[in-house]
Design a protein around this motif. Structure first.
Motif, PDB file in Angstrom:
ATOM      1  N   ASP A  58     -70.547 -34.426  -6.914  1.00  0.00           N
ATOM      2  CA  ASP A  58     -70.208 -35.828  -6.659  1.00  0.00           C
ATOM      3  C   ASP A  58     -69.303 -36.416  -7.739  1.00  0.00           C
ATOM      4  O   ASP A  58     -68.394 -37.187  -7.428  1.00  0.00           O
ATOM      5  N   THR A  59     -69.507 -36.039  -9.004  1.00  0.00           N
ATOM      6  CA  THR A  59     -68.691 -36.639 -10.055  1.00  0.00           C
ATOM      7  C   THR A  59     -67.238 -36.170 -10.002  1.00  0.00           C
ATOM      8  O   THR A  59     -66.313 -36.932 -10.301  1.00  0.00           O
ATOM      9  N   THR A  60     -67.033 -34.918  -9.611  1.00  0.00           N
ATOM     10  CA  THR A  60     -65.651 -34.432  -9.539  1.00  0.00           C
ATOM     11  C   THR A  60     -64.901 -35.104  -8.398  1.00  0.00           C
ATOM     12  O   THR A  60     -63.705 -35.390  -8.507  1.00  0.00           O
ATOM     13  N   TYR A  61     -65.605 -35.406  -7.305  1.00  0.00           N
ATOM     14  CA  TYR A  61     -64.943 -36.113  -6.207  1.00  0.00           C
ATOM     15  C   TYR A  61     -64.780 -37.598  -6.517  1.00  0.00           C
ATOM     16  O   TYR A  61     -63.837 -38.242  -6.055  1.00  0.00           O
ATOM     17  N   LYS A  62     -65.692 -38.159  -7.298  1.00  0.00           N
ATOM     18  CA  LYS A  62     -65.541 -39.551  -7.711  1.00  0.00           C
ATOM     19  C   LYS A  62     -64.267 -39.706  -8.555  1.00  0.00           C
ATOM     20  O   LYS A  62     -63.566 -40.727  -8.444  1.00  0.00           O
ATOM     21  N   TYR A  63     -63.971 -38.708  -9.373  1.00  0.00           N
ATOM     22  CA  TYR A  63     -62.728 -38.731 -10.138  1.00  0.00           C
ATOM     23  C   TYR A  63     -61.525 -38.766  -9.199  1.00  0.00           C
ATOM     24  O   TYR A  63     -60.557 -39.510  -9.424  1.00  0.00           O
ATOM     25  N   LEU A  64     -61.582 -37.965  -8.141  1.00  0.00           N
ATOM     26  CA  LEU A  64     -60.470 -37.918  -7.191  1.00  0.00           C
ATOM     27  C   LEU A  64     -60.343 -39.227  -6.416  1.00  0.00           C
ATOM     28  O   LEU A  64     -59.247 -39.590  -5.975  1.00  0.00           O
ATOM     29  N   GLU A  65     -61.436 -39.937  -6.258  1.00  0.00           N
ATOM     30  CA  GLU A  65     -61.388 -41.248  -5.610  1.00  0.00           C
ATOM     31  C   GLU A  65     -60.773 -42.300  -6.532  1.00  0.00           C
ATOM     32  O   GLU A  65     -59.924 -43.084  -6.103  1.00  0.00           O
ATOM     33  N   LEU A  66     -61.218 -42.328  -7.769  1.00  0.00           N
ATOM     34  CA  LEU A  66     -60.839 -43.413  -8.677  1.00  0.00           C
ATOM     35  C   LEU A  66     -59.558 -43.138  -9.468  1.00  0.00           C
ATOM     36  O   LEU A  66     -58.750 -44.049  -9.695  1.00  0.00           O
ATOM     37  N   ILE A  67     -59.361 -41.893  -9.899  1.00  0.00           N
ATOM     38  CA  ILE A  67     -58.222 -41.537 -10.746  1.00  0.00           C
ATOM     39  C   ILE A  67     -57.171 -40.737  -9.981  1.00  0.00           C
ATOM     40  O   ILE A  67     -55.974 -40.864 -10.211  1.00  0.00           O
ATOM     41  N   GLY A  68     -57.645 -39.901  -9.049  1.00  0.00           N
ATOM     42  CA  GLY A  68     -56.738 -39.048  -8.298  1.00  0.00           C
ATOM     43  C   GLY A  68     -56.353 -37.803  -9.073  1.00  0.00           C
ATOM     44  O   GLY A  68     -56.872 -37.534 -10.165  1.00  0.00           O
ATOM     45  N   ALA A  69     -55.423 -37.027  -8.520  1.00  0.00           N
ATOM     46  CA  ALA A  69     -54.966 -35.797  -9.169  1.00  0.00           C
ATOM     47  C   ALA A  69     -53.451 -35.694  -9.065  1.00  0.00           C
ATOM     48  O   ALA A  69     -52.871 -35.988  -8.023  1.00  0.00           O
ATOM     49  N   LEU A  70     -52.832 -35.285 -10.147  1.00  0.00           N
ATOM     50  CA  LEU A  70     -51.411 -34.980 -10.130  1.00  0.00           C
ATOM     51  C   LEU A  70     -51.190 -33.648  -9.410  1.00  0.00           C
ATOM     52  O   LEU A  70     -52.140 -32.938  -9.090  1.00  0.00           O
ATOM     53  N   SER A  71     -49.962 -33.299  -9.186  1.00  0.00           N
ATOM     54  CA  SER A  71     -49.668 -31.997  -8.604  1.00  0.00           C
ATOM     55  C   SER A  71     -49.699 -30.922  -9.686  1.00  0.00           C
ATOM     56  O   SER A  71     -49.528 -31.207 -10.881  1.00  0.00           O
ATOM     57  N   GLU A  72     -49.918 -29.685  -9.270  1.00  0.00           N
ATOM     58  CA  GLU A  72     -49.884 -28.551 -10.199  1.00  0.00           C
ATOM     59  C   GLU A  72     -48.498 -28.412 -10.815  1.00  0.00           C
ATOM     60  O   GLU A  72     -48.354 -28.046 -11.982  1.00  0.00           O
ATOM     61  N   GLU A  73     -47.473 -28.723 -10.044  1.00  0.00           N
ATOM     62  CA  GLU A  73     -46.102 -28.668 -10.552  1.00  0.00           C
ATOM     63  C   GLU A  73     -45.903 -29.662 -11.697  1.00  0.00           C
ATOM     64  O   GLU A  73     -45.219 -29.373 -12.671  1.00  0.00           O
ATOM     65  N   CYS A  74     -46.541 -30.819 -11.586  1.00  0.00           N
ATOM     66  CA  CYS A  74     -46.417 -31.851 -12.611  1.00  0.00           C
ATOM     67  C   CYS A  74     -47.215 -31.510 -13.866  1.00  0.00           C
ATOM     68  O   CYS A  74     -46.718 -31.673 -14.981  1.00  0.00           O
ATOM     69  N   PHE A  75     -48.442 -31.017 -13.681  1.00  0.00           N
ATOM     70  CA  PHE A  75     -49.330 -30.780 -14.822  1.00  0.00           C
ATOM     71  C   PHE A  75     -50.087 -29.470 -14.604  1.00  0.00           C
ATOM     72  O   PHE A  75     -51.221 -29.464 -14.126  1.00  0.00           O
TER      73      PHE A  75
END
Length: 215
Positions: free
Chosen positions: A57-74
Motif C-alpha cells: 500500500d505504501t508504494t502505491y500511495k507514493y505513486l498516487e501522491l508523488i508519481g513516478a518519472l520515466s526510466e529514461e529520465c531517471f
C-alpha cells in the motif's frame, strides 16, 4: 513486454512491481508503453542503506501522491545498494522529458482472494502481487512453483507483477503468470508460474488506476 529488470542487491521488489504494473496499465489505456523509474521512489523515500522500501500500500500511495518519472529520465543506478542519487527536480538524461506519471488518488486497493485477483487482472490489467519468500525460489527454472510446507528457509517477503493465470496440463495445478525483478536469466526469461495456493500468494494483491491527463 520490455526487458525484465534486475534489482540485484536493492531489496525494493515492491517498487519494481508497482511501477511495472502501473506502466502496463498506462500502456493499455494509451497504447504507448513508458517504462517508469524505480530509482525515483528509491531515492526520494529510501528506507535504509539496504535499499529496502515499502509494502504494497505504501508504494502505491507514493505513486498516487508523488508519481513516478520515466526510466529514461531517471534510470536505475542503485543495483549495489551503495549509491543513491538525490531526489531529482530534473532528468539526469537531459534529452528526456521531466514528467510524472500518477495512479489515481484514493483508487488503489488490495485484493486478498484469488477470485478477486483474477477479476481485477481481467478488468484492469496486471497487478502488484506478493508472497512469502523461501530459498527454493532462488533455484526456480521452469514449471509451476509450489513450495512444500515445512521445507526450506524463509528469507522474508517478495513482490512481483501478476499478469494472468492458467492450469498446467500435466499436473492440473492452477498457477499465476508472474514477472519477477531478478533479470532474464532467472526462471523462464524472468517470468514464473506460481501455484495460486502456495506461500500466501493469493492473500497479497494490490493495484491502482492510471491517471490519464485527457480524462
Amino acid at each position: 513486454v520490455p526487458v525484465v529488470k534486475n534489482q540485484e542487491q536493492c531489496h525494493s521488489s515492491t517498487v519494481f512491481a508497482s511501477t511495472t504494473s502501473l506502466a502496463y496499465r498506462f500502456c493499455m489505456k494509451t497504447g504507448k508503453y513508458v517504462e517508469l523509474s524505480v530509482q525515483d521512489q528509491i531515492s526520494c523515500v529510501r528506507g535504509n542503506k539496504n535499499c529496502a522500501l515499502g509494502n504494497l500500500d505504501t508504494t502505491y500511495k507514493y505513486l498516487e501522491l508523488i508519481g513516478a518519472l520515466s526510466e529514461e529520465c531517471f534510470p536505475f543506478v542503485s543495483q549495489n545498494a551503495t549509491f543513491y542519487p538525490k531526489c531529482p527536480n530534473e532528468c539526469s538524461n537531459k534529452q528526456a522529458e521531466y514528467k510524472r506519471y500518477y495512479a489515481r488518488e484514493w483508487m488503489s486497493k488490495e485484493f486478498k482472494q484469488k477470485d478477486l485477483i483474477k477479476e481485477e487482472i481481467m478488468k484492469n490489467g496486471p497487478i502488484l502481487g506478493g508472497m512469502i519468500l523461501f530459498d527454493d525460489l532462488l533455484l526456480y527454472k521452469s514449471g509451476v512453483y509450489y513450495h512444500q510446507p515445512g521445507s526450506g528457509k524463509q528469507l522474508g517477503w517478495h513482490a512481483f507483477v501478476l499478469y494472468g493465470w492458467d492450469v498446467d496440463e500435466e499436473t492440473g495445478l492452477e498457477y499465476y503468470i508472474a514477472q519477477n525483478s531478478w533479470g532474464e536469466e532467472w526462471g523462464e526469461k524472468g517470468f514464473a508460474k506460481f501455484h495460486v495456493d502456495s506461500v500466501g500468494i493469493s492473500s497479497y494483491g494490490y493495484a491502482g488506476i492510471p491517471l490519464i491527463e485527457d480524462n
